[in-house]
Design a protein around this motif. Structure first.
Motif, PDB file in Angstrom:
ATOM      1  N   ALA A  83       0.851  -1.188   0.000  1.00 25.95           N
ATOM      2  CA  ALA A  83       0.000   0.000   0.000  1.00 25.95           C
ATOM      3  C   ALA A  83       0.886   1.238   0.000  1.00 25.95           C
ATOM      4  CB  ALA A  83      -0.922   0.003   1.213  1.00 25.95           C
ATOM      5  N   ILE A  84       0.438   2.271  -0.685  1.00 20.56           N
ATOM      6  CA  ILE A  84       1.153   3.545  -0.704  1.00 20.56           C
ATOM      7  C   ILE A  84       0.500   4.470   0.307  1.00 20.56           C
ATOM      8  CG2 ILE A  84       1.845   5.526  -2.088  1.00 20.56           C
ATOM      9  CD1 ILE A  84       1.639   3.736  -4.558  1.00 20.56           C
ATOM     10  N   SER A  85       1.291   4.964   1.241  1.00 22.29           N
ATOM     11  CA  SER A  85       0.805   5.941   2.207  1.00 22.29           C
ATOM     12  C   SER A  85       1.317   7.303   1.778  1.00 22.29           C
ATOM     13  CB  SER A  85       1.296   5.596   3.624  1.00 22.29           C
ATOM     14  OG  SER A  85       0.826   6.531   4.559  1.00 22.29           O
ATOM     15  N   GLY A  86       0.468   8.053   1.092  1.00 29.47           N
ATOM     16  CA  GLY A  86       0.875   9.329   0.525  1.00 29.47           C
ATOM     17  C   GLY A  86       0.685   9.331  -0.980  1.00 29.47           C
ATOM     18  N   GLN A  87       1.383  10.223  -1.652  1.00 28.33           N
ATOM     19  CA  GLN A  87       1.223  10.362  -3.097  1.00 28.33           C
ATOM     20  C   GLN A  87       1.994   9.286  -3.841  1.00 28.33           C
ATOM     21  OE1 GLN A  87       1.687  14.330  -4.760  1.00 28.33           O
ATOM     22  NE2 GLN A  87       1.376  15.275  -2.741  1.00 28.33           N
ATOM     23  N   GLY A  88       1.594   9.065  -5.080  1.00 30.31           N
ATOM     24  CA  GLY A  88       2.319   8.150  -5.947  1.00 30.31           C
ATOM     25  C   GLY A  88       1.477   7.007  -6.472  1.00 30.31           C
ATOM     26  N   VAL A 364      11.126  -0.743  -5.157  1.00 31.50           N
ATOM     27  CA  VAL A 364       9.879  -0.404  -5.840  1.00 31.50           C
ATOM     28  C   VAL A 364       9.923   1.050  -6.300  1.00 31.50           C
ATOM     29  CG1 VAL A 364       7.386  -0.150  -5.583  1.00 31.50           C
ATOM     30  CG2 VAL A 364       8.567  -2.096  -4.523  1.00 31.50           C
ATOM     31  N   ALA A 365       9.609   1.286  -7.548  1.00 33.40           N
ATOM     32  CA  ALA A 365       9.576   2.638  -8.105  1.00 33.40           C
ATOM     33  C   ALA A 365       8.142   3.154  -8.090  1.00 33.40           C
ATOM     34  CB  ALA A 365      10.111   2.640  -9.530  1.00 33.40           C
ATOM     35  N   LEU A 366       7.981   4.438  -7.802  1.00 32.43           N
ATOM     36  CA  LEU A 366       6.666   5.083  -7.803  1.00 32.43           C
ATOM     37  C   LEU A 366       6.642   6.203  -8.834  1.00 32.43           C
ATOM     38  CD1 LEU A 366       5.810   5.403  -3.984  1.00 32.43           C
ATOM     39  CD2 LEU A 366       5.207   3.571  -5.579  1.00 32.43           C
ATOM     40  N   ALA A 367       5.461   6.442  -9.382  1.00 34.15           N
ATOM     41  CA  ALA A 367       5.258   7.514 -10.358  1.00 34.15           C
ATOM     42  C   ALA A 367       4.389   8.596  -9.743  1.00 34.15           C
ATOM     43  CB  ALA A 367       4.589   6.966 -11.619  1.00 34.15           C
ATOM     44  N   ASN A 368       4.581   9.818 -10.224  1.00 33.19           N
ATOM     45  CA  ASN A 368       3.737  10.923  -9.784  1.00 33.19           C
ATOM     46  C   ASN A 368       3.459  11.833 -10.982  1.00 33.19           C
ATOM     47  OD1 ASN A 368       2.177  12.244  -7.944  1.00 33.19           O
ATOM     48  ND2 ASN A 368       3.845  13.252  -6.882  1.00 33.19           N
ATOM     49  N   PHE A 369       2.394  12.636 -10.886  1.00 31.33           N
ATOM     50  CA  PHE A 369       1.966  13.504 -11.974  1.00 31.33           C
ATOM     51  C   PHE A 369       1.564  14.856 -11.412  1.00 31.33           C
ATOM     52  CE2 PHE A 369       1.179   9.132 -13.094  1.00 31.33           C
ATOM     53  CZ  PHE A 369       1.666   9.024 -14.385  1.00 31.33           C
ATOM     54  N   ASN A 370       1.755  15.892 -12.216  1.00 31.99           N
ATOM     55  CA  ASN A 370       1.345  17.238 -11.797  1.00 31.99           C
ATOM     56  C   ASN A 370      -0.157  17.313 -11.586  1.00 31.99           C
ATOM     57  OD1 ASN A 370       3.963  18.231 -11.891  1.00 31.99           O
ATOM     58  ND2 ASN A 370       3.801  18.842 -14.047  1.00 31.99           N
ATOM     59  N   SER A 389      -2.677  15.107 -17.716  1.00 30.41           N
ATOM     60  CA  SER A 389      -2.043  14.707 -16.455  1.00 30.41           C
ATOM     61  C   SER A 389      -0.643  15.283 -16.318  1.00 30.41           C
ATOM     62  CB  SER A 389      -1.973  13.181 -16.358  1.00 30.41           C
ATOM     63  OG  SER A 389      -1.086  12.651 -17.326  1.00 30.41           O
ATOM     64  N   GLY A 390      -0.032  15.623 -17.448  1.00 31.27           N
ATOM     65  CA  GLY A 390       1.355  16.055 -17.418  1.00 31.27           C
ATOM     66  C   GLY A 390       2.267  14.846 -17.496  1.00 31.27           C
ATOM     67  N   GLU A 391       3.525  15.100 -17.790  1.00 30.39           N
ATOM     68  CA  GLU A 391       4.490  14.002 -17.927  1.00 30.39           C
ATOM     69  C   GLU A 391       4.800  13.409 -16.563  1.00 30.39           C
ATOM     70  OE1 GLU A 391       8.832  13.128 -20.036  1.00 30.39           O
ATOM     71  OE2 GLU A 391       7.899  15.113 -20.105  1.00 30.39           O
ATOM     72  N   HIS A 392       5.018  12.101 -16.558  1.00 29.29           N
ATOM     73  CA  HIS A 392       5.292  11.401 -15.302  1.00 29.29           C
ATOM     74  C   HIS A 392       6.664  11.760 -14.747  1.00 29.29           C
ATOM     75  CE1 HIS A 392       7.152   8.700 -18.381  1.00 29.29           C
ATOM     76  NE2 HIS A 392       8.134   8.715 -17.485  1.00 29.29           N
TER      77      HIS A 392
END
Length: 452
Positions: A83-88, A364-370, A389-392
């Motif tokens: 589980a992700i706790s926070g953004q991503g 583990v790698a996580l992605a985020n978006f603007n 979404s904007g670029e990752h």
């Protein structure tokens, strides 16, 4: 016109009901993010019209953006539940096509890859150096738990199916307290006895540590401590025991230990490694053709001799009237089979083995978006990147604005069922009200027709 206005209202209320119903239907879906129906009013403008007397033309569904608020964490006994706790977002790959998800219910396929229920593979940062060993203090030792990762490269996480190879013991740490009232051993004539590992009457104390040869076979490395006639000084011998020819034991060379008047070790110096050579392992049983100790390494100056075990005696003491083993550890291991996994808060995946060793497999790698709300929903708890979404951006958990990873947990849907039930009532009222608009317009038309 009244019919059309009422119809747009009915369509808007119906869309609201669908969005609310979809939220409720997915209230138990792992990683689901609720949507919200947003509406806009309609106006028909004509040339030269006066805006203050313009009459609206109804309503339309403007957007159904998803709300990326944090869902609660439901804990489980499955270490592969993440589980992700926070953004991503977790990054998933299917034949080179990337998608993103918050649903971390992962499993292992027949090839050892970590996948979701759709067979998409979880993406991680690989280790920069996959060599299990490094030279430390002239000794080949495992370098497993402080790895560096290639954050510029993604690869699918695959669990090792092979055994963990054995490591020959190259270093032993000995922290033992020796009796301060021990005396040098003499025979009945008062002559100092000569040390003999086969005669317990020739030494004051002995203890053993389990060490491993290059084939992973455990052997007992026994330390023999003999008090000398010089105060505060001991001789220590080391042997592997079980001689192939007990009548011809190897001649052992001692190392001298000297303590100060407070019982603390003076020589050897702190962290100075002492060498105990075993020149021919064939002298011991079983003779399996293996070696023990350090491996010849030309990069070490001066080059080390084969089959030498180094011992660090830092922490040895001479207190009181008891022999006490505080620590007797070594850096070798037997062959190991995969016994389990562990994932820490930084997303580093460790494999655990039956021999007590571990290996960092990847991070583990996580992605985020603007603008996460600009992601396109493709179903199966997944999104894909769009221009809106904007670029990752990819990074490790905990870096920047990215959240941490919790193993043995799943992020629940962020749907508040009680709130959605209230929304159902509201949408139903709106639908009834717009239906009344259509009904009233019909009555007006009927009245006009009756005038004829």
């Amino acid at each position: 016109m009244s019919f059309n206005i009422g119809l747009t209202g009915l369509n808007a209320a119906s869309a609201d009901l669908k969005v609310t119903g979809n939220n409720i239907a997915n209230s138990g879906t792992v990683g689901f993010k609720e949507s919200r129906a947003e509406f806009a009013n309609l106006f028909v403008q004509s040339y030269g019209s006066i805006s203050k007397t313009a009459i609206g033309s109804g309503a339309r569904l403007a957007a159904t953006p998803q709300q990326f608020t944090q869902g609660s964490l439901d804990y489980s006994d499955n270490v592969m539940d993440l589980a992700i706790s926070g953004q991503g977002f977790f990054i998933m790959d299917e034949n080179g096509s990337k998608s993103y998800t918050r649903a971390g219910a992962f499993q292992v396929d027949q090839d050892g890859y970590v996948v979701n229920s759709q067979g998409q593979q979880l993406q991680t940062y690989p280790r920069k150096d996959d060599n299990l060993y490094a030279v430390t203090e002239g000794v080949f030792v495992p370098e497993l738990n402080d790895p560096e990762f290639d954050v510029g490269n993604l690869q699918s996480l695959q669990l090792p199916l092979e055994n963990f190879p054995p490591t020959s013991t190259g270093k032993v740490v000995s922290k033992i307290n020796l009796r301060s009232d021990a005396e040098a051993i003499r025979d009945i004539n008062g002559t100092l006895v000569t040390f003999n590992q086969n005669d317990p009457d020739t030494y004051n104390y002995s203890t053993s540590a389990t060490v491993y040869d290059t084939l992973g076979l455990p052997r007992n490395m026994t330390f023999y401590f003999q008090k000398t006639e010089t105060p505060l000084t001991w001789n220590v011998y080391a042997d592997l025991g079980d001689w192939a020819d007990p009548a011809s034991p190897n001649t052992l060379t001692p190392i001298s230990l000297t303590f100060d008047t407070t019982g603390n070790l003076v020589t050897p110096a702190v962290d100075e490694l002492q060498a105990f050579p075993f020149p021919d392992l064939a002298l011991y049983k079983p003779d399996n053709g293996a070696q023990i100790g350090t491996v010849q390494n030309p990069d070490v100056v001066p080059p080390l001799v084969d089959t030498t075990v180094f011992v660090n005696f830092t922490g040895m003491t001479q207190f009181g009237t008891q022999y006490t083993v505080n620590e007797l550890s070594q850096n070798g291991n037997a062959v190991g089979r995969l016994s389990g996994l562990e994932v820490d808060a930084n997303g580093i995946v460790f494999s655990r083995y039956t021999n007590g060793q571990s290996k960092a497999l990847g991070q583990v790698a996580l992605a985020n978006f603007n603008n996460p709300q600009g992601l396109q929903v493709i179903g199966n708890n997944a999104w894909i990147e769009t221009a809106e979404s904007g670029e990752h951006t990819y990074d490790a958990p905990g870096n920047g604005e990215l959240g941490s990873v919790q193993s043995g947990a799943l992020e629940a849907s962020n749907v508040d069922v009680a709130e959605e039930l209230v929304n159902l009532i509201t949408a139903q009222r709106n639908y009834q009200a717009n239906a009344k608009t259509v009904s009233t317009a019909d009555q007006m038309v009927q009245t006009i027709l009756n005038l004829q």
